[in-house]
Design a protein around this motif. Structure first.
Motif, PDB file in Angstrom:
ATOM      1  N   VAL A   1      -1.882  40.018 -16.157  1.00  0.00           N
ATOM      2  CA  VAL A   1      -0.664  39.220 -16.204  1.00  0.00           C
ATOM      3  C   VAL A   1      -1.172  37.788 -15.523  1.00  0.00           C
ATOM      4  N   ASP A   2      -0.577  37.001 -15.593  1.00  0.00           N
ATOM      5  CA  ASP A   2      -0.245  35.742 -14.618  1.00  0.00           C
ATOM      6  C   ASP A   2      -1.622  35.079 -14.353  1.00  0.00           C
ATOM      7  N   ASP A   3      -2.210  34.403 -15.224  1.00  0.00           N
ATOM      8  CA  ASP A   3      -3.140  33.571 -15.071  1.00  0.00           C
ATOM      9  C   ASP A   3      -2.425  32.252 -14.293  1.00  0.00           C
ATOM     10  N   GLU A   4      -3.283  31.499 -13.515  1.00  0.00           N
ATOM     11  CA  GLU A   4      -2.626  30.692 -12.800  1.00  0.00           C
ATOM     12  C   GLU A   4      -3.265  29.132 -12.867  1.00  0.00           C
TER      13      GLU A   4
ATOM     14  N   GLU B   1      -3.249  34.745 -23.990  1.00  0.00           N
ATOM     15  CA  GLU B   1      -2.915  33.287 -24.107  1.00  0.00           C
ATOM     16  C   GLU B   1      -3.741  32.285 -23.163  1.00  0.00           C
ATOM     17  N   SER B   2      -4.319  32.716 -22.247  1.00  0.00           N
ATOM     18  CA  SER B   2      -5.158  31.711 -21.413  1.00  0.00           C
ATOM     19  C   SER B   2      -6.523  32.468 -21.020  1.00  0.00           C
ATOM     20  N   SER B   3      -6.588  32.976 -19.805  1.00  0.00           N
ATOM     21  CA  SER B   3      -7.945  33.347 -19.081  1.00  0.00           C
ATOM     22  C   SER B   3      -8.722  31.982 -18.919  1.00  0.00           C
ATOM     23  N   PRO B   4      -8.089  31.214 -18.031  1.00  0.00           N
ATOM     24  CA  PRO B   4      -8.503  29.520 -17.838  1.00  0.00           C
ATOM     25  C   PRO B   4      -9.683  29.625 -17.026  1.00  0.00           C
ATOM     26  N   SER B   5     -10.730  28.954 -17.597  1.00  0.00           N
ATOM     27  CA  SER B   5     -12.062  28.883 -16.929  1.00  0.00           C
ATOM     28  C   SER B   5     -12.285  27.309 -16.587  1.00  0.00           C
ATOM     29  N   GLY B   6     -13.088  26.464 -17.150  1.00  0.00           N
ATOM     30  CA  GLY B   6     -13.100  25.054 -16.672  1.00  0.00           C
ATOM     31  C   GLY B   6     -11.788  24.422 -16.786  1.00  0.00           C
ATOM     32  N   LEU B   7     -11.974  23.502 -15.873  1.00  0.00           N
ATOM     33  CA  LEU B   7     -10.814  22.433 -15.579  1.00  0.00           C
ATOM     34  C   LEU B   7     -11.375  21.060 -15.252  1.00  0.00           C
ATOM     35  N   GLN B   8     -10.771  20.322 -16.183  1.00  0.00           N
ATOM     36  CA  GLN B   8     -11.115  18.724 -15.976  1.00  0.00           C
ATOM     37  C   GLN B   8      -9.853  18.003 -15.842  1.00  0.00           C
ATOM     38  N   ILE B   9      -9.408  17.085 -15.082  1.00  0.00           N
ATOM     39  CA  ILE B   9      -8.413  16.173 -14.776  1.00  0.00           C
ATOM     40  C   ILE B   9      -8.678  14.713 -15.212  1.00  0.00           C
ATOM     41  N   VAL B  10      -7.984  14.204 -15.871  1.00  0.00           N
ATOM     42  CA  VAL B  10      -8.014  12.708 -16.498  1.00  0.00           C
ATOM     43  C   VAL B  10      -6.865  12.159 -16.197  1.00  0.00           C
ATOM     44  N   GLY B  11      -6.650  11.055 -15.344  1.00  0.00           N
ATOM     45  CA  GLY B  11      -5.317  10.266 -15.157  1.00  0.00           C
ATOM     46  C   GLY B  11      -4.339  11.314 -14.394  1.00  0.00           C
TER      47      GLY B  11
ATOM     48  N   ARG C   1     -10.037  34.236 -23.339  1.00  0.00           N
ATOM     49  CA  ARG C   1      -9.238  34.929 -24.078  1.00  0.00           C
ATOM     50  C   ARG C   1      -8.155  34.099 -25.082  1.00  0.00           C
ATOM     51  N   GLY C   2      -7.731  33.099 -24.516  1.00  0.00           N
ATOM     52  CA  GLY C   2      -6.708  32.305 -25.554  1.00  0.00           C
ATOM     53  C   GLY C   2      -7.310  31.530 -26.414  1.00  0.00           C
TER      54      GLY C   2
ATOM     55  N   GLY D   1      -7.436  29.166 -31.735  1.00  0.00           N
ATOM     56  CA  GLY D   1      -8.317  30.229 -32.534  1.00  0.00           C
ATOM     57  C   GLY D   1      -9.273  29.344 -33.220  1.00  0.00           C
ATOM     58  N   GLU D   2      -9.409  28.179 -33.242  1.00  0.00           N
ATOM     59  CA  GLU D   2     -10.120  27.120 -34.200  1.00  0.00           C
ATOM     60  C   GLU D   2     -11.514  27.197 -33.896  1.00  0.00           C
TER      61      GLU D   2
END
Length: 364
Positions: A248-251, A287-297, A306-307, A329-330
């Motif tokens: 639970v609880d990706d962040e 729904e997530s399992s977040p890996s790479g992150l990029q901030i724009v503006g 997994r998501g 899913g695409e």
């Protein structure tokens, strides 16, 4: 949703007023700031191109001054280069020596020196025989083609395991190297200031603890992390990090020096004394399992494994708004999101056999 308190009492009062945790399935609007202005909406991604470069488990992308993309492959330990704009097939630059892939370990994050134009240094985080470590290489230009030099190992001792190896590295606006590590399945590591697992580290370009770190001559910048694989800064210089939860609880966390983000004592945003709340919480890791992150503006873009989607999160100061999913899913698992010199995003697929690059244009 309840919230945790930060480490310092002075910061706690401000954080209690400003902290906002979000879940993908709940309402979490970006608050209107006290000056009465309204936050700008996020820039929505649209698919501009798909680059079938014949990649296998690509993990990280950095862009060279000419616009060519340098990409790491986790299991092969190869560095591949894709011509500017994806105008040709990927070519092999070289193989990083001493990489021992296995499970989630292998050749992981890449970063270019802030002074790359003069020093030509490429940094790589990889799993070796006994640990995870960071090396730097000169990337020479011979006839318009990058050539990988010999490794100079600058930092060692990050614990390794079959999972939870962290691996993202990135130079910050201050010129220091930030490193996301995992707990390497050792739950005693994240809360130990003298351990390297479950941390964000802050290093000099030579691999020493950076001056001004919160715990003295210690590389640790923040602690209490489970597995950090995304790092980036917003336009005001605030550091944000994506982190895998357990089941639970990706962040998505806003990182402050010396902050304790709770693992393994707490996850998400439970408002526990001594720990900092996540700004966005995905209750379901499917729904997530977040890996790479990029901030724009004022917008954060996170690749979900997994998501199998791209999450778009509006940011406003210390606040984070409702995550919005694109491409669910695409295109399979999305490992990394990076910004090309032309302003478009490159998203790396994973486990597609072969993998590809999804080039995304941004529009309001």
């Amino acid at each position: 949703m309840p919230r945790r308190s930060p480490l310092r009492a002075a910061w706690a009062a401000a954080a209690a007023a400003l902290s906002l945790a979000a879940a993908a399935c709940t309402t979490n609007p970006v608050p209107v700031p006290s000056d009465g202005t309204s936050p700008a909406g996020p820039e929505a991604p649209t698919v501009a191109a798909r680059i079938d470069a014949g990649l296998t488990l690509p993990w990280s992308t950095v862009f060279l001054p000419d616009g060519a993309a340098l990409i790491s492959e986790r299991d092969s330990a190869l560095l591949k280069v894709v011509p500017p704009g994806g105008s040709g097939p990927a070519a092999t630059v070289g193989k990083v020596p001493d990489v021992v892939p296995g499970g989630e370990g292998g050749l992981l994050g890449l970063a270019l020196s802030p002074d790359f134009a003069s020093d030509r240094f490429l940094y790589a985080y990889f799993t070796a025989q006994a640990d995870n470590r960071i090396a730097r290489f000169r990337l020479d230009d011979r006839g318009g083609r990058p050539v990988l030099g010999a490794p100079d190992v600058i930092f060692t001792g990050i614990p390794k395991a079959s999972t939870h190896n962290g691996g993202r590295i990135r130079f910050g606006p201050d010129g220091f190297l930030y490193v996301g590590t995992g707990d390497s399945q050792r739950r005693d590591q994240p809360q130990d200031r003298n351990a390297l697992g479950g941390k964000i580290l802050r290093l000099t370009p030579e691999g020493k603890p950076a001056p001004g770190n919160p715990f003295g001559h210690n590389p640790v910048y923040s602690l209490g992390h489970r597995n950090v694989q995304g790092l980036d800064w917003d336009r005001a210089g605030r550091l944000w990090a994506s982190e895998f939860g357990p089941d639970v609880d990706d962040e998505l966390n806003l990182i402050v020096p010396g902050g304790n983000y709770g693992w393994p004592m707490v996850t998400g945003a439970p408002h526990r004394e001594g720990f900092l709340d996540a700004k966005v919480v995905w209750p379901s890791t499917a729904e997530s399992s977040p890996s790479g992150l990029q901030i724009v503006g004022d917008t954060a873009y996170l690749g979900a494994l997994r998501g199998q989607r791209l999450w778009v999160v509006p940011l406003r100061g210390d606040f984070a708004g409702d995550p919005v999913a694109y491409f669910t899913g695409e295109y399979g698992r999305i490992r990394d999101v990076s910004r090309a010199p032309d302003g478009r995003l490159w998203a790396l697929s994973n486990n597609q056999n072969p993998d590809f690059v999804l080039v995304l244009s941004l529009r309001r």
